[in-house]
Design a protein around this motif. Structure first.
Motif, short mmCIF file in Angstrom:
data_model
loop_
_atom_site.label_atom_id
_atom_site.label_comp_id
_atom_site.label_asym_id
_atom_site.label_seq_id
_atom_site.Cartn_x
_atom_site.Cartn_y
_atom_site.Cartn_z
N GLU A 161 -2.49 7.39 9.57
CA GLU A 161 -1.38 7.86 10.71
C GLU A 161 -0.13 7.87 9.96
OE1 GLU A 161 -2.74 9.62 13.16
OE2 GLU A 161 -4.60 8.81 12.41
N ARG A 162 0.07 7.80 8.88
CA ARG A 162 1.57 7.79 8.29
C ARG A 162 1.56 9.05 7.69
NH1 ARG A 162 2.37 2.77 4.09
NH2 ARG A 162 4.69 3.16 4.67
N ASP A 163 3.03 9.54 7.14
CA ASP A 163 3.05 10.82 6.66
C ASP A 163 2.28 10.95 5.59
OD1 ASP A 163 5.34 13.09 7.19
OD2 ASP A 163 4.84 12.90 4.98
N SER A 164 1.81 12.21 5.27
CA SER A 164 1.01 12.59 4.21
C SER A 164 1.62 12.33 2.92
CB SER A 164 0.49 14.15 4.20
OG SER A 164 1.69 14.88 4.25
N ARG A 165 3.05 12.32 2.64
CA ARG A 165 3.66 12.08 1.39
C ARG A 165 3.53 10.32 0.99
NH1 ARG A 165 5.18 17.02 3.72
NH2 ARG A 165 6.01 15.62 5.35
N VAL A 166 2.98 9.83 1.87
CA VAL A 166 2.69 8.27 1.66
C VAL A 166 1.66 8.07 0.46
CG1 VAL A 166 0.64 7.83 3.30
CG2 VAL A 166 2.13 6.11 2.73
N ALA A 167 1.00 9.21 0.42
CA ALA A 167 -0.26 9.14 -0.98
C ALA A 167 0.51 9.18 -2.21
CB ALA A 167 -0.90 10.43 -1.06
N MET A 168 1.87 9.56 -2.26
CA MET A 168 2.63 9.54 -3.39
C MET A 168 3.09 8.03 -4.08
SD MET A 168 5.28 12.59 -2.27
CE MET A 168 6.28 13.00 -3.84
N LEU A 169 2.85 7.16 -3.13
CA LEU A 169 3.04 5.59 -3.42
C LEU A 169 2.05 5.25 -4.51
CD1 LEU A 169 3.87 3.99 0.12
CD2 LEU A 169 5.59 4.53 -1.83
N LEU A 170 0.99 5.70 -4.43
CA LEU A 170 -0.19 5.45 -5.40
C LEU A 170 0.27 5.54 -6.86
CD1 LEU A 170 -3.20 7.22 -3.69
CD2 LEU A 170 -2.51 4.57 -3.63
N GLN A 171 0.97 6.92 -7.12
CA GLN A 171 1.31 7.08 -8.52
C GLN A 171 2.66 5.84 -8.74
OE1 GLN A 171 0.55 8.65 -10.92
NE2 GLN A 171 2.48 8.40 -12.35
N GLU A 172 3.53 5.53 -7.68
CA GLU A 172 4.57 4.81 -8.22
C GLU A 172 3.78 3.35 -8.43
OE1 GLU A 172 7.43 3.71 -5.39
OE2 GLU A 172 7.94 5.89 -4.79
N GLU A 173 2.61 2.95 -7.95
CA GLU A 173 2.07 1.70 -8.24
C GLU A 173 1.38 1.82 -9.68
OE1 GLU A 173 -1.26 0.65 -5.69
OE2 GLU A 173 0.19 0.71 -3.83
N ALA B 286 2.70 3.66 -12.12
CA ALA B 286 3.59 3.79 -13.17
C ALA B 286 4.42 2.53 -13.22
CB ALA B 286 4.63 5.03 -12.80
N GLY B 287 4.44 1.69 -12.30
CA GLY B 287 4.91 0.30 -12.34
C GLY B 287 6.36 0.55 -11.90
N VAL B 288 6.75 1.49 -10.94
CA VAL B 288 8.08 1.76 -10.65
C VAL B 288 8.32 1.90 -9.34
CG1 VAL B 288 7.96 4.42 -11.05
CG2 VAL B 288 10.23 3.17 -11.28
N GLU B 289 9.43 1.62 -8.61
CA GLU B 289 9.68 1.68 -7.11
C GLU B 289 10.80 2.65 -6.98
OE1 GLU B 289 11.65 -1.09 -4.09
OE2 GLU B 289 9.45 -1.43 -3.80
N ILE B 290 10.47 3.83 -6.25
CA ILE B 290 11.52 4.87 -5.97
C ILE B 290 12.26 4.74 -4.57
CG2 ILE B 290 12.05 7.42 -6.14
CD1 ILE B 290 9.95 7.63 -8.13
N ARG B 291 13.42 4.26 -4.76
CA ARG B 291 13.83 4.23 -3.23
C ARG B 291 15.39 4.59 -3.37
NH1 ARG B 291 9.60 3.77 -2.64
NH2 ARG B 291 8.36 2.22 -1.52
N VAL B 292 15.88 5.54 -2.67
CA VAL B 292 17.26 5.76 -2.60
C VAL B 292 17.81 5.68 -1.02
CG1 VAL B 292 18.84 7.98 -2.71
CG2 VAL B 292 16.79 7.67 -4.22
N PRO B 293 18.83 4.78 -0.87
CA PRO B 293 19.35 4.61 0.66
C PRO B 293 19.80 5.91 1.17
CG PRO B 293 20.40 3.17 -1.27
CD PRO B 293 19.56 4.13 -1.90
#
Length: 306
Positions: free
Chosen positions: A276-288, A290-297
């Motif tokens: 029930e989260r936004d479909s783009r949440v699947a992109m977090l799997l690649q962050e995991e 790659a060992g990188v967290e992408i966050r822009v305020p």
């Protein structure tokens, strides 16, 4: 300004001519002297080597096929390192290896020479019309000092960050483009084999949600801020849509390697309980992975819009 330009091929010949048109004193070099004939006729002077070119100019541009050619022009016999004076500046416009440009930056710095990477995007037509992006990595003060010169080459010079980051941005851009190209080949073969006229299919999809927006614009809504609630389109519904598309492909015997990979990602995300989260949440799997967290305020993203 006295400027040197090395590499008068498909892209470089246009960029060099724009510098002449902007009133700069240009010295040129290429493996083929005949490539420089239009520039010489427009007032440029010829140099027999990169070292000779570099000895009498403040600023050097190179536009070459790739890393091997850049390294030869920079470090070879009668190369730039042998000719550039302390305090002079080199912008490499080549799509280059970040590791190589960083190594060259360090070597030239020992001689008091400044190096910036500035790969371009826009293709031959963009080089001809000045509709070019230039992604610059290196000393920001030098970028600002020479921005009027960069403006003569393209309409979108942009400072990315320290040395090598311009090249990273170019590789990210081009890799994304060719990955999307592969996905488009899959879905269009599916659509046409399913009975839709190719032109009718093109006209239909370019007016959809994906077709109406620029490729990277959607990243600012969920992925870059890491904000997946409330959903614009749920993961559960996205999984349903891609399942239907890959199911149709199986019926029609259309290989869909990219789509199958996308479905695997959506399925893994669904199994995390993210339906029930936004479909783009699947992109977090690649962050995991790659060992990188992408966050822009979000305030920085809002500044982009001003």
């Amino acid at each position: 300004m006295k400027i040197g330009f090395i590499g008068l091929g498909t892209m470089g010949r246009h960029m060099a001519m724009h510098l002449i048109e902007a009133g700069h004193e240009l010295t040129v070099h290429d493996l083929r002297r005949e490539a420089a004939e239009p520039h010489l006729a427009a007032g440029a002077r010829w140099a027999d080597s990169p070292a000779e070119l570099a000895g009498d100019v403040e600023l050097v541009f190179t536009s070459l096929p790739g890393p091997a050619e850049v390294e030869t022009v920079a470090l070879g016999e009668k190369g730039l390192l042998a000719g550039m004076r302390p305090g002079s500046v080199w912008f490499d416009l080549t799509t280059n290896s970040p590791a190589l440009i960083r190594r060259l930056h360090a070597l030239f710095a020992e001689r008091g020479v400044h190096v910036l990477d500035a790969p371009v995007s826009g293709g031959p037509r963009g080089a001809q019309t000045r509709r070019l992006a230039l992604w610059v990595g290196g000393d920001e003060k030098l970028f600002e000092r020479y921005k009027p010169v960069l403006d003569a080459i393209g309409d979108q010079p942009y400072y990315v960050g320290p040395i090598g980051t311009g090249s990273v941005a170019k590789l990210v851009h081009n890799c994304a483009g060719y990955a999307i190209q592969c996905a488009l080949a899959e879905v269009f073969t599916l659509g046409v084999k399913a009975g839709v006229d190719p032109l009718a299919l093109f006209k239909a999809v370019r007016n959809g949600a994906v077709g109406r927006r620029r490729t990277f614009d959607g990243l600012v809504e969920q992925f870059l801020p890491g904000k997946f609630e409330p959903p614009a389109f749920t993961l559960r519904l996205a999984h349903k849509d891609v399942s239907l598309a890959t199911g149709l492909a199986r019926e029609l015997h259309v290989p869909m390697r990219m789509a199958d990979l996308a479905l695997e990602e959506l399925t893994e995300a669904l199994n995390r309980g993210w339906g029930e989260r936004d479909s783009r949440v699947a992109m977090l799997l690649q962050e995991e992975r790659a060992g990188v967290e992408i966050r822009v305020p979000e305030e920085r993203l809002r500044e982009r819009e001003r």
